[in-house]
Design an enzyme around this catalytic site. Structure first.
Site, PDB file in Angstrom:
ATOM      1  N   SER A 175      -8.037   1.660   5.483  1.00  0.00           N
ATOM      2  CA  SER A 175      -6.658   2.078   5.761  1.00  0.00           C
ATOM      3  C   SER A 175      -6.392   2.139   7.257  1.00  0.00           C
ATOM      4  O   SER A 175      -7.317   2.285   8.063  1.00  0.00           O
ATOM      5  CB  SER A 175      -6.389   3.447   5.139  1.00  0.00           C
ATOM      6  OG  SER A 175      -6.629   3.403   3.757  1.00  0.00           O
ATOM      7  N   LYS A 196      -5.458  -5.519   4.008  1.00  0.00           N
ATOM      8  CA  LYS A 196      -6.402  -4.399   3.895  1.00  0.00           C
ATOM      9  C   LYS A 196      -7.352  -4.572   2.711  1.00  0.00           C
ATOM     10  O   LYS A 196      -6.926  -4.718   1.579  1.00  0.00           O
ATOM     11  CB  LYS A 196      -5.594  -3.108   3.739  1.00  0.00           C
ATOM     12  CG  LYS A 196      -6.399  -1.918   3.252  1.00  0.00           C
ATOM     13  CD  LYS A 196      -5.526  -0.684   3.164  1.00  0.00           C
ATOM     14  CE  LYS A 196      -6.125   0.356   2.241  1.00  0.00           C
ATOM     15  NZ  LYS A 196      -5.323   1.578   2.169  1.00  0.00           N
ATOM     16  N   ASP A 213       0.846  -1.199   0.000  1.00  0.00           N
ATOM     17  CA  ASP A 213       0.000   0.000   0.000  1.00  0.00           C
ATOM     18  C   ASP A 213       0.882   1.249   0.000  1.00  0.00           C
ATOM     19  O   ASP A 213       1.615   1.502   0.956  1.00  0.00           O
ATOM     20  CB  ASP A 213      -0.904  -0.023   1.244  1.00  0.00           C
ATOM     21  CG  ASP A 213      -2.016   1.019   1.170  1.00  0.00           C
ATOM     22  OD1 ASP A 213      -1.958   1.886   0.279  1.00  0.00           O
ATOM     23  OD2 ASP A 213      -2.931   0.958   2.000  1.00  0.00           O
ATOM     24  N   ASP A 214       0.826   2.003  -1.081  1.00  0.00           N
ATOM     25  CA  ASP A 214       1.590   3.252  -1.199  1.00  0.00           C
ATOM     26  C   ASP A 214       3.102   3.030  -1.342  1.00  0.00           C
ATOM     27  O   ASP A 214       3.897   3.918  -1.022  1.00  0.00           O
ATOM     28  CB  ASP A 214       1.342   4.211  -0.018  1.00  0.00           C
ATOM     29  CG  ASP A 214      -0.101   4.670   0.099  1.00  0.00           C
ATOM     30  OD1 ASP A 214      -0.926   4.263  -0.739  1.00  0.00           O
ATOM     31  OD2 ASP A 214      -0.393   5.435   1.040  1.00  0.00           O
ATOM     32  N   HIS A 272     -10.611  -2.469   1.924  1.00  0.00           N
ATOM     33  CA  HIS A 272     -10.938  -1.121   1.433  1.00  0.00           C
ATOM     34  C   HIS A 272     -11.924  -1.087   0.277  1.00  0.00           C
ATOM     35  O   HIS A 272     -11.904  -0.159  -0.545  1.00  0.00           O
ATOM     36  CB  HIS A 272      -9.665  -0.332   1.082  1.00  0.00           C
ATOM     37  CG  HIS A 272      -9.790   1.121   1.442  1.00  0.00           C
ATOM     38  ND1 HIS A 272      -8.769   2.039   1.298  1.00  0.00           N
ATOM     39  CD2 HIS A 272     -10.851   1.821   1.938  1.00  0.00           C
ATOM     40  CE1 HIS A 272      -9.195   3.222   1.686  1.00  0.00           C
ATOM     41  NE2 HIS A 272     -10.446   3.114   2.082  1.00  0.00           N
TER      42      HIS A 272
HETATM   43 MG    MG Z   1      -2.659   3.141  -1.312  1.00  0.00          MG
END
Ligand code: MG
Length: 469
Positions: A157, A129, A32-33, A131
């Site tokens: 998140s 996660k 994530d990211d 989401h």
């Molecule tokens: Mg993300």
């Protein structure tokens, strides 16, 4: 002789071996990211990622792999449905992602990769996660309703909670966040098991569950969707990794994710199923640059998470499947997370849905090194608005907007044009030199728009008590 061969063929068919060999286990690990430049094998100078580097060395590393969105919720919808999020309503120009108060969710009539594979007899699990629906607000949003049998992780998140007011300003950017500032809810199936989740042990516990699932389901086939909570902020690493990376806490977190990948691969090898298991590693969007030292790097690419510049949507992509994906290959063809839906469906013997547009294409020829694949241009959406298009080497921006802090997009007429391989940082606009390219890209956009039927957004629906009186 002919009869013997026929009998042998029948015998093999009855044993089920051809099917077993043709329906591989599938593991998708989704950070994530995590930015394009955050891994050793993508050129990061101080984050140590030996397991991912080895995955790439034994498999295939993509240079031009894209997530189909610039933020979390739509990118996950695209991965699991093989469709641009504008088709499922899992995007919004202003809200961007589902929040902890949201009641919207991935619509029931969307077909997920988990449903496709479950229909072919796969055991399915999501660890991490989700989401795509906050099931405390609306049970229809639970992964159980979307094809996943085993569920362990967070609904959204790790920074979304009802007690945000207790956090001091700038807490997301700090390298030493206090775990008590967040109230992340950890679920086992539909049962809330911990709130606030101890985020320092989240990566380790996710990994233990993943290893257990692989061990239990090694008879196969299985689908493990493993979307990590990190390095989305706030970032936490376990004691084993805390304070170890030269890159600081962000490095600690990515190095623990790398450890996790190593444990998954070890589990696959220990089960003796490595020649029948496709592992794909990627990230949901680019690095969250506004998080300062707690955010990652897009390497040479422009901008990060939240943006339709390359850094927002071009992400690491690594495929591993010993004996099937040739070792040590670098693939420079464009590919996207949506392709995983189509490719994995076909690998499992499932039909690609014919009653709706599917944007992903079968990239097995890329994965096996057989050759390039035919595909439509790739469209860059921010929310439900088309901002840019890429076909081959060319990318045209019709709209641009900094990831955060600017309420309105800037329109470009003529569009900005970049030769992406020659200029990965999108610094030199060459629109004036290539008007014919702009004409071709414009007709591709017109064709795409004419056929598009956007779905009503799911991201506006929230719990009624949170609405203004
Ligand atoms: Mg993300």
């Amino acid at each position: 002789m002919k009869t013997i061969w026929s009998l042998l063929a029948l015998f093999t068919l009855l044993l089920g071996h051809p099917q077993a060999a043709e329906t591989p286990n599938i593991i998708i690990i989704y950070a994530d990211d995590l930015g394009y430049g955050d891994l050793g094998c993508y050129g990061h100078p101080s984050i140590r990622t030996p397991n991912l580097d080895r995955l790439a060395a034994e498999g295939m590393r993509f240079t031009d792999f894209y997530s189909a969105a610039e933020v979390c919720t739509p990118s996950r919808a695209a991965l699991l449905t093989g469709r641009y999020p504008v088709r499922s309503g899992m995007c919004h120009d202003r809200f961007r992602v589902l929040r902890n108060v949201s009641t919207g969710h991935l619509p029931a009539d969307e077909i997920t990769l988990a449903e496709q594979l479950k229909g072919r007899g796969y055991a399915t699990a999501i660890i991490g996660k989700w989401h795509l629906g906050v099931w405390a607000n609306n049970p229809e949003g639970h992964p159980h309703r979307h094809g996943f049998e085993m569920v362990f992780g967070l609904p959204h998140s790790n920074d979304m909670d009802p007690t945000a007011a207790r956090r001091p300003p700038g807490a997301d950017n700090r390298e030493d966040p206090d775990p008590q500032w967040w109230q992340a809810p950890l679920y086992d199936g539909e049962r809330l098991v911990e709130q606030p989740a101890d985020q320092t042990t989240l990566t380790r516990r996710y990994t233990e569950r993943a290893v257990k699932f692989i061990g239990e389901k090694k008879g196969g086939p299985f689908f493990l969707y493993f979307p990590h909570s990190f390095p989305h902020t706030p970032i936490f690493a376990s004691e084993q990794f805390h304070g170890k990376s030269p890159r600081g806490r962000y490095g600690d977190v990515v190095e623990e994710l790398d450890w996790s990948v190593g444990r998954v691969i070890e589990a696959v090898r220990a089960a003796g199923i490595e020649r029948n298991t496709l592992v794909f590693f990627s990230s949901d969007n680019g690095p969250w640059l506004i998080r300062d030292l707690a955010g990652g790097s897009a390497g040479p690419l422009r901008e990060g998470k939240g943006s339709t510049w390359e850094g927002g949507m071009r992400v690491p992509g690594i495929a591993w499947w010993p004996g099937k994906v040739p070792a040590g290959r670098v693939c420079r063809e464009l590919a996207t997370t949506m392709d995983l839906f189509t490719t994995c469906s076909l690998l499992a013997g499932a039909k690609v849905p014919a009653d709706r547009p599917i944007d992903g294409v079968d990239i097995l020829p890329l994965l096996t090194g057989a050759g390039p694949v035919k595909r439509e241009p790739f469209f860059f959406y921010r929310g439900s608005t088309l901002f840019a298009v890429r076909a081959g080497q060319w990318k045209a921006h019709y709209l641009t907007q900094p990831a955060y802090g600017t309420p309105r997009a800037e329109a470009h007429d003529p569009p900005l044009l970049f030769n992406v391989p020659a200029d990965p940082g999108e610094r030199f606009n060459v629109a004036a030199q290539h008007p014919e390219v702009l004409t071709d890209l414009a007709s591709a956009v017109t064709k795409h728009r004419a056929a598009l039927q956007p779905a009503a957004t799911q991201l506006e629906a929230v719990r009624s008590e949170t609405r203004a009186p």
